[in-house]
Design a protein around this motif. Structure first.
Motif, PDB file in Angstrom:
ATOM      1  N   PHE A 110      71.644  81.720 112.496  1.00 21.18           N
ATOM      2  CA  PHE A 110      71.855  83.138 113.294  1.00 21.18           C
ATOM      3  C   PHE A 110      70.392  83.369 113.881  1.00 21.18           C
ATOM      4  CE2 PHE A 110      71.622  87.695 113.497  1.00 21.18           C
ATOM      5  CZ  PHE A 110      72.742  87.912 114.566  1.00 21.18           C
ATOM      6  N   ILE A 111      69.370  83.239 113.115  1.00 18.85           N
ATOM      7  CA  ILE A 111      68.241  83.678 113.570  1.00 18.85           C
ATOM      8  C   ILE A 111      67.394  82.611 114.340  1.00 18.85           C
ATOM      9  CG2 ILE A 111      65.539  83.731 112.564  1.00 18.85           C
ATOM     10  CD1 ILE A 111      66.872  84.698 109.873  1.00 18.85           C
ATOM     11  N   THR A 112      67.844  81.403 114.200  1.00 16.99           N
ATOM     12  CA  THR A 112      67.496  80.334 115.195  1.00 16.99           C
ATOM     13  C   THR A 112      67.755  80.769 116.442  1.00 16.99           C
ATOM     14  OG1 THR A 112      67.173  78.636 113.511  1.00 16.99           O
ATOM     15  CG2 THR A 112      67.217  77.879 115.645  1.00 16.99           C
TER      16      THR A 112
ATOM     17  N   GLY B 183      61.617  77.773 128.953  1.00 17.47           N
ATOM     18  CA  GLY B 183      62.727  78.537 129.755  1.00 17.47           C
ATOM     19  C   GLY B 183      64.103  77.583 129.309  1.00 17.47           C
ATOM     20  N   VAL B 184      63.963  76.997 128.255  1.00 16.86           N
ATOM     21  CA  VAL B 184      65.106  76.044 127.888  1.00 16.86           C
ATOM     22  C   VAL B 184      65.515  76.611 126.475  1.00 16.86           C
ATOM     23  CG1 VAL B 184      66.056  73.623 127.317  1.00 16.86           C
ATOM     24  CG2 VAL B 184      64.328  74.217 128.806  1.00 16.86           C
TER      25      VAL B 184
ATOM     26  N   THR C 111      72.355  79.493 121.829  1.00 19.16           N
ATOM     27  CA  THR C 111      71.360  80.402 122.354  1.00 19.16           C
ATOM     28  C   THR C 111      71.509  80.908 123.458  1.00 19.16           C
ATOM     29  OG1 THR C 111      69.405  79.053 121.261  1.00 19.16           O
ATOM     30  CG2 THR C 111      68.757  80.750 122.823  1.00 19.16           C
ATOM     31  N   PRO C 112      71.445  82.281 123.680  1.00 16.10           N
ATOM     32  CA  PRO C 112      71.976  82.810 124.985  1.00 16.10           C
ATOM     33  C   PRO C 112      71.294  82.277 126.019  1.00 16.10           C
ATOM     34  CG  PRO C 112      71.410  84.564 123.420  1.00 16.10           C
ATOM     35  CD  PRO C 112      70.888  83.277 122.780  1.00 16.10           C
TER      36      PRO C 112
ATOM     37  N   PHE D 208      64.839  90.553 123.479  1.00 14.69           N
ATOM     38  CA  PHE D 208      65.578  91.780 122.905  1.00 14.69           C
ATOM     39  C   PHE D 208      66.643  91.574 121.685  1.00 14.69           C
ATOM     40  CE2 PHE D 208      64.831  92.083 127.675  1.00 14.69           C
ATOM     41  CZ  PHE D 208      64.272  93.181 127.835  1.00 14.69           C
ATOM     42  N   THR D 209      67.360  90.684 121.659  1.00 19.44           N
ATOM     43  CA  THR D 209      68.033  90.506 120.441  1.00 19.44           C
ATOM     44  C   THR D 209      67.009  90.271 119.145  1.00 19.44           C
ATOM     45  OG1 THR D 209      68.284  87.864 120.840  1.00 19.44           O
ATOM     46  CG2 THR D 209      70.062  89.218 121.981  1.00 19.44           C
ATOM     47  N   SER D 210      65.901  89.659 119.309  1.00 22.49           N
ATOM     48  CA  SER D 210      65.313  89.513 118.061  1.00 22.49           C
ATOM     49  C   SER D 210      64.542  90.632 117.721  1.00 22.49           C
ATOM     50  CB  SER D 210      64.030  88.605 118.414  1.00 22.49           C
ATOM     51  OG  SER D 210      63.063  89.167 119.425  1.00 22.49           O
TER      52      SER D 210
END
Length: 249
Positions: free
Chosen positions: A42-44, A56-57, A63-64, A72-74
């Motif tokens: 989940f963290i990754t 940018g990959v 991953t979103p 933002f999610t982090s």
């Protein structure tokens, strides 16, 4: 030093946004706990991986996309109880009065932008790192900087540890927050080699980036923010000849 209470003066409004941010961080953390051993994945997926941002990959198929959403999610993820409690304590103590001066929406935008700049600063320092960064510290660093500009001489009750002993003292915010920033700067420079090698640890440069952003933006907008709420005597304490509210200086 651990702050436990501040006294910058009264607020005009209830700090709904600060409380909402604290609640969001707590709920996400409890979700992390529910994942058990799957939390690392989940963290990754939702943490900031500098190499993924700089290229940018997305780091994984989950991953979103675009990967920049992880900036933002982090902000709402934490690596343990102490990480969460420490961040939320600082946000609870210093966020409410900053929100009062900026307004609810302005404060939320400021908070998110500080977190965004914090994440980008960490990416800039270690663009090839594969170690995910998580936490609200960068955004909260921006809040601390804003508090420093708006309430520099506010007294902050602080627990000070001296070896195995501790005491509680009141120190001005400029001293407490100033020392906090200098510590981040010192530790960030001292650990720069580890950061560039992509090793784990505290993302000090995220703290530095969020703080510098918060400092500059608040200094630029200070005169456009709401003025401090006036301090008035309670009705039973007013002088019998006084008319209306009285400011204390």
């Amino acid at each position: 030093m651990i702050p436990i209470h501040d006294n910058p003066g009264p607020r005009r409004s209830v700090p709904w946004m600060t409380w909402g941010l604290i609640l969001a961080n707590v709920l996400v953390f409890f979700y992390e706990l529910s994942l058990g051993d799957a939390v690392q994945g989940f963290i990754t997926v939702y943490g900031v991986v500098p190499a993924a941002i700089s290229r940018g990959v997305p780091q994984t198929n989950l991953t979103p996309d675009p990967v920049y959403i992880t900036l933002f999610t982090s902000m709402f993820m934490h690596g343990g109880w102490m990480h969460l409690i420490g961040n939320m304590l600082f946000l609870f103590i210093f966020g409410d009065n900053v929100e009062d001066r900026m307004g609810h929406i302005g404060y939320l935008i400021f908070y998110l932008l500080a977190g965004l700049v914090a994440g980008l600063t960490q990416v800039f320092v270690a663009p090839d790192s594969l170690v995910p960064s998580i936490g609200a510290s960068g955004a909260i660093a921006g809040v601390l900087a804003a508090y420093l500009v708006l309430f520099p001489w506010s007294g902050v009750r602080t627990i000070v540890f001296i070896f195995i002993y501790f005491t509680i003292v009141t120190v001005p915010a400029v001293l407490l927050i100033g020392l906090w920033f200098l510590l981040q700067l010192f530790d960030g420079v001292a650990g720069l080699a580890h950061t560039q090698q992509g090793m784990g640890g505290v993302a000090y440069f995220a703290h530095i980036g969020g703080f510098v952003f918060g400092l500059l933006i608040t200094m630029l907008l200070k005169n456009r923010l709401q003025p401090p709420a006036p301090i008035t005597y309670p009705p039973f304490a007013r002088h019998p000849n006084a008319q209306g509210p009285i400011r204390w200086y």
